[in-house]
Structure formats: structure tokens, C-alpha cells
Scaffold this motif. Structure first.
Motif, PDB file in Angstrom:
ATOM      1  N   VAL A 242       0.832  -1.203   0.000  1.00 12.10           N
ATOM      2  CA  VAL A 242       0.000   0.000   0.000  1.00 12.10           C
ATOM      3  C   VAL A 242       0.869   1.257   0.000  1.00 12.10           C
ATOM      4  O   VAL A 242       0.657   2.176  -0.773  1.00 12.10           O
ATOM      5  CB  VAL A 242      -0.965   0.008   1.206  1.00 12.10           C
TER       6      VAL A 242
ATOM      7  N   HIS B 157      -3.491 -40.168  31.305  1.00 15.14           N
ATOM      8  CA  HIS B 157      -4.143 -38.936  30.868  1.00 15.14           C
ATOM      9  C   HIS B 157      -4.324 -38.008  32.066  1.00 15.14           C
ATOM     10  O   HIS B 157      -4.672 -38.475  33.150  1.00 15.14           O
ATOM     11  CB  HIS B 157      -5.499 -39.286  30.236  1.00 15.14           C
TER      12      HIS B 157
ATOM     13  N   ILE C  29      -0.259 -24.515  13.678  1.00 12.35           N
ATOM     14  CA  ILE C  29      -1.167 -24.641  12.527  1.00 12.35           C
ATOM     15  C   ILE C  29      -1.542 -23.243  12.020  1.00 12.35           C
ATOM     16  O   ILE C  29      -1.515 -22.963  10.821  1.00 12.35           O
ATOM     17  CB  ILE C  29      -2.433 -25.436  12.932  1.00 12.35           C
TER      18      ILE C  29
ATOM     19  N   TYR D  44      -0.966 -21.487   8.331  1.00 13.19           N
ATOM     20  CA  TYR D  44      -2.040 -20.876   7.536  1.00 13.19           C
ATOM     21  C   TYR D  44      -1.687 -19.425   7.179  1.00 13.19           C
ATOM     22  O   TYR D  44      -1.957 -18.970   6.075  1.00 13.19           O
ATOM     23  CB  TYR D  44      -3.370 -20.919   8.298  1.00 13.19           C
TER      24      TYR D  44
ATOM     25  N   LEU E 186       0.875 -19.463   4.313  1.00 10.79           N
ATOM     26  CA  LEU E 186       0.501 -19.962   2.984  1.00 10.79           C
ATOM     27  C   LEU E 186       0.355 -18.859   1.922  1.00 10.79           C
ATOM     28  O   LEU E 186       0.871 -19.014   0.819  1.00 10.79           O
ATOM     29  CB  LEU E 186      -0.793 -20.791   3.068  1.00 10.79           C
ATOM     30  N   PRO E 187      -0.334 -17.728   2.229  1.00 11.38           N
ATOM     31  CA  PRO E 187      -0.415 -16.673   1.203  1.00 11.38           C
ATOM     32  C   PRO E 187       0.961 -16.173   0.771  1.00 11.38           C
ATOM     33  O   PRO E 187       1.153 -15.815  -0.390  1.00 11.38           O
ATOM     34  CB  PRO E 187      -1.206 -15.552   1.895  1.00 11.38           C
TER      35      PRO E 187
ATOM     36  N   LEU F  51       2.112 -18.650  -1.782  1.00 14.08           N
ATOM     37  CA  LEU F  51       1.341 -18.808  -3.019  1.00 14.08           C
ATOM     38  C   LEU F  51       1.142 -17.509  -3.796  1.00 14.08           C
ATOM     39  O   LEU F  51       0.988 -17.528  -5.007  1.00 14.08           O
ATOM     40  CB  LEU F  51      -0.029 -19.416  -2.709  1.00 14.08           C
ATOM     41  N   LEU F  52       1.107 -16.381  -3.091  1.00 20.14           N
ATOM     42  CA  LEU F  52       0.888 -15.104  -3.791  1.00 20.14           C
ATOM     43  C   LEU F  52       2.217 -14.366  -3.836  1.00 20.14           C
ATOM     44  O   LEU F  52       2.756 -13.999  -2.803  1.00 20.14           O
ATOM     45  CB  LEU F  52      -0.160 -14.252  -3.068  1.00 20.14           C
TER      46      LEU F  52
ATOM     47  N   ARG G 278      -0.304  -7.909  -6.494  1.00 22.32           N
ATOM     48  CA  ARG G 278      -1.535  -7.953  -7.285  1.00 22.32           C
ATOM     49  C   ARG G 278      -2.580  -8.828  -6.641  1.00 22.32           C
ATOM     50  O   ARG G 278      -2.280  -9.833  -6.060  1.00 22.32           O
ATOM     51  CB  ARG G 278      -1.254  -8.487  -8.687  1.00 22.32           C
TER      52      ARG G 278
ATOM     53  N   LEU H 204      -7.926 -23.890   1.931  1.00 25.72           N
ATOM     54  CA  LEU H 204      -7.150 -22.639   1.924  1.00 25.72           C
ATOM     55  C   LEU H 204      -6.141 -22.652   0.773  1.00 25.72           C
ATOM     56  O   LEU H 204      -6.018 -21.672   0.022  1.00 25.72           O
ATOM     57  CB  LEU H 204      -6.440 -22.479   3.270  1.00 25.72           C
TER      58      LEU H 204
ATOM     59  N   LEU I 195      -6.330 -20.045  -2.297  1.00 24.46           N
ATOM     60  CA  LEU I 195      -5.194 -19.143  -2.532  1.00 24.46           C
ATOM     61  C   LEU I 195      -4.580 -19.369  -3.908  1.00 24.46           C
ATOM     62  O   LEU I 195      -4.136 -18.428  -4.563  1.00 24.46           O
ATOM     63  CB  LEU I 195      -4.128 -19.350  -1.457  1.00 24.46           C
TER      64      LEU I 195
ATOM     65  N   ARG J 188      -5.903 -12.297 -11.068  1.00 26.68           N
ATOM     66  CA  ARG J 188      -5.240 -11.004 -11.238  1.00 26.68           C
ATOM     67  C   ARG J 188      -4.081 -11.114 -12.225  1.00 26.68           C
ATOM     68  O   ARG J 188      -3.187 -10.288 -12.232  1.00 26.68           O
ATOM     69  CB  ARG J 188      -4.700 -10.511  -9.896  1.00 26.68           C
TER      70      ARG J 188
END
Lengths: 134, 314
Positions: free
Chosen positions: A48, A89, A118, A122, A125-126, A129-130, A134, B117, B121, B128
């Protein structure tokens, strides 16, 4: 040293161990939260505001994630040992003895570390992958 | 007919779009009829359930998979509930109970949510992906759309409004921004939505696959007329699109009939040009939509009314 003095010293040591356990319970969720805020803040500054180069930011954050996960594995292993599930236990040991409390804190720390791990995967992951803004 | 002057002779684009629309209806007839019997209301020009673009198709596949997965989970969970409360009401051995909690409560949700997910993703970069040369810049106004076409390697741009035309089989860049409030551009049949922010440019790209006329809608509440802020998205074969864009780049056609000449005179005398531009006339206003070739558009008033003479006259 009298028996009574010895007893007091042992109590103090146990108390300080358990106080340390309480801190360790909060460690994993706090590290996850810090990691989460760091990821969002730096990607925002990069995409940004354009204050950081996105590729370097992405790779640095992935490196931070790996470090965080290594810390979680270490922390999880310590908590597992404190919990000592092979000794039964914790729900079976609910007589309120110091030993039960000690193991319960280990159990709780282990589960919180697992869920924080976990969540950190998560969040990461972005980043994997990204690749750009954009 | 005072505004006839604005209506250029029907351009190749309009005729082609209508032709394509009929072809589309014929070609998909069997499929849609069969589906309509089961799912009436799911098809149509503004439906995510009737995808006509590669992005919409990817989202549709994701949606159907999630829906089927959710249905299976629902049946399985209720089945388990029924089994353990009605059929097998005895106690489980502690080890089995613990394994059930570990698998059903920790491992299965983590793996399923992680997989969903990952899938979600992995779709985002495609939505885009850079375009193949054509860029459509859209600026959201209250409550209409400024549209501008630019082509890589070609100087200048073509300004239009309230209708977006895209070539099929190629990816078009959309650069989005807004004036005043936040809008969101969404053509459900072609792809996902993207917010439009004042002072910022957001990007998406669309790749229509099937030629046809689809409806786009503002998807972010933007004031009193938000619900009426729509547009037509026309997907055309690349050669039809090129012909249309060339025609769209021209100035408005000279009025040919008496009525058209009278319309132009009324348009000028009433001061419409203070707000609207009609290229090739003295009207150069920038406040309202560019009305050059408005007659070749499929709707007027940002998708509100059909582009008929009666509606224009109102």
C-alpha cells in the motif's frame, strides 16, 4: 538446614517452576499473534505504501515463519515432556496435587503450541502462493 | 424525438452482441433447459452458477466442491450423531474415544481447512494475472461507471461509460478506482469482484470464454442508488470487438434526418453539454457520463433502463 527450611526452599523452587510454566503457556499464542501482525503490517507497508520491496519482504517473512515454527517445535517438545502422556491422561489425575497441576500446564502448553503452529502455517501460505502485490 | 441525434446508426457492436446473445442461447439451450428444470433461477446473465469466463468457471468449481463437501460432512456428522445417540449408546473404550477426538477434532479439520485454503489461494493469482494487451480503466461514480479503453502499443484511449466490452479468449486488465465512496465491480458470470477505492488503484483481470451479454453490478453499498448501479458486460469475438472498438473511437455520427438534427439542436440548447461529452460536437462536459455513441449501448442510466427511444425521451 532444618526440615522446615528445606521444605520452604523446595516449595519456592516448585512455585517458580510453575510460574515459568504459566509464562510458557502464553508464549506460542503470543508469538503467533506477533507473527500475524508482523506479516500484515509489513505486506501493507510494501503493497500500500511502497515503503518496502515486496519480494524481499515476502522472503524475510517466510524466513521468520520458519524460525517461529522451529521455536514451536522446541516449545512443543518441552511441553510434551512436562505433560508426560505415557504416565496416564491428566484427566485421570485430577486430585489437585502439584504433580497434576504441573502436567496439566504441560498438556495445555502442548495443545496451544500445536494450534499456534497450525495458525502460523495458515498465515504463511499466502506468502508462499501469492508472489506480488496484485 | 429530440435526442435522436445522439443515436448513431446501429454499430457493428450492437448487432454482433445481439447475434452472439442469440447464438449463446441456442448453443446452451439443451444444457440450460435441463438445468433449469432442476435449478430454475440459477442460470442467467448475472449468475455465478452460469459461468461464461475462465475465472468464474474456477470459482464455480470451487463453490460446487465446497457445497458437495459440506453436504457430505453434514450427512456424516448427523449420521455419527444418530449412531452414537440411538444405535451404539454404550461407552467407547478410552483409547478409541481419544483417537476419534484426535482425528475428527484435530487432524481432519486441519487437513480439510488447509486443503481448501491452499485451493482458494492458488486461484487468486489467476484472477489477477496480467492481461494480453487491452486495459479497461473503470472509475466508479455515484452511481455510474466511467470506462476507458487503452491498447498496448496504441496511442490514445477510447472513453465510454456504463458498459464494458471485452474480447473473448484473451485476458483483459481492469484498473479500478473510484471518486468519493467505495464501489465494487462484479460481473458474476465472468469472474470475482474487486473493490474500487477513492485515491487508490486496484486491479483485476477477466477472461470471457463465451460471447454474450452479461450484467455487472456494484457490489459495495455506495449510497441511495447503489442497487441501480449496474452495467452490461458484453463479451465479443476478438474480431467483432476490434471492429466495435474502432467504431467506438470515432466521433458521433452526423445527424442524418430532420428529427436527428432537431435532437442535436435541443441537446445543445438545453445545455446538456455542460455535463456530458459527445465527441464531435461542442458538448465537452465531464460531470456526467460520456454520451458519444450512447445509442449503441444496450442500456441507459447505468443499466437502469433499456436503450430505447422512449426511455431516452423520458
Amino acid at each position: 538446614m532444618t526440615d522446615q527450611g528445606h521444605q520452604t526452599n523446595q516449595d519456592r523452587k516448585e512455585f517458580s517452576d510453575e510460574a515459568g510454566s504459566l509464562w510458557r503457556i502464553a508464549l506460542a499464542p503470543s508469538v503467533w499473534a506477533g507473527h500475524f501482525v508482523l506479516c500484515y503490517a509489513s505486506v501493507s507497508l510494501a503493497c500500500v505504501r511502497g515503503l518496502l520491496p515486496i519480494e524481499a519482504t515476502r522472503l524475510s517473512l517466510i524466513a521468520v515463519s520458519v524460525i517461529v515454527l522451529v521455536v514451536f517445535v522446541w516449545q512443543g517438545w518441552r511441553a510434551w515432556r512436562q505433560w508426560a502422556p505415557e504416565r496416564g491422561h491428566p484427566s485421570a489425575l485430577s486430585e489437585g496435587k502439584a504433580e497434576d497441576r504441573h502436567r496439566f500446564l504441560g498438556h495445555a502448553t502442548f495443545l496451544l503450541t500445536l494450534i499456534s503452529g497450525i495458525a502460523t502455517v495458515y498465515t504463511t501460505l499466502p506468502l508462499l502462493l501469492l508472489e506480488g502485490c496484485r | 424525438m429530440p435526442f435522436r441525434a445522439l443515436i448513431s446508426p446501429p454499430l457493428a457492436g450492437l448487432a454482433a452482441a445481439q447475434r452472439l446473445s442469440f447464438q449463446r442461447i441456442r448453443g446452451r439451450g439443451l444444457r440450460t433447459t435441463a438445468a433449469a428444470l432442476v435449478l430454475s433461477g440459477c442460470s442467467g446473465r448475472q449468475s455465478v452458477l452460469d459461468p461464461a469466463g475462465s475465472d468464474a468457471q474456477a470459482l464455480f468449481t470451487l463453490f460446487v466442491s465446497l457445497l458437495v463437501g459440506a453436504a457430505i460432512l453434514w450427512v456424516a456428522m448427523n449420521g455419527l450423531f444418530y449412531w452414537f445417540t440411538r444405535r451404539s449408546t454404550g461407552t467407547l473404550p478410552e483409547r478409541s474415544g481419544r483417537m476419534l477426538i484426535l482425528f475428527g477434532g484435530v487432524i481432519a479439520p486441519t487437513v480439510v481447512i488447509g486443503a481448501v485454503l491452499l485451493w482458494g489461494l492458488s486461484l487468486l493469482p489467476d484472477q489477477r494475472a496480467p492481461g494480453d494487451g487491452l486495459t479497461v480503466s473503470v472509475l466508479g461514480e455515484q452511481w455510474w461507471w466511467r470506462v476507458e479503453y487503452t491498447m498496448e502499443g496504441v496511442e490514445g484511449s477510447v472513453v465510454s461509460a456504463n458498459e464494458i466490452r471485452l474480447p473473448t479468449g484473451q485476458r483483459t486488465d481492469l484498473r479500478l478506482t473510484s471518486d468519493g465512496v467505495i464501489h465494487s465491480l462484479w460481473v458474476p458470470a465472468l469472474g470475482g469482484k474487486m473493490d474500487m477505492f477513492p485515491g487508490r488503484e486496484t486491479r483485476m483481470s477477466l477472461e470471457p470464454v463465451e460471447p454474450g451479454i452479461y450484467r455487472g453490478q456494484c457490489a459495495e453499498f455506495c449510497g441511495a442508488s447503489h442497487a441501480w448501479m449496474a452495467f452490461m458486460a458484453v463479451a465479443m469475438m476478438p474480431e467483432d470487438f476490434a471492429t466495435w472498438l474502432e467504431a467506438e473511437a470515432q466521433d458521433a455520427a452526423e445527424p442524418q434526418s430532420d428529427a436527428a438534427r432537431r435532437g442535436l439542436a435541443v441537446f445543445q440548447a438545453a445545455g446538456c453539454g455542460a455535463c456530458h461529452t459527445v465527441r464531435g460536437t461542442p458538448a465537452v462536459g465531464k460531470v456526467g457520463p460520456d454520451l458519444t455513441h450512447v445509442g449503441s449501448r444496450l442500456t441507459i442510466g447505468a443499466g437502469r433502463l433499456g436503450a430505447t427511444l422512449d426511455n431516452i425521451e423520458r
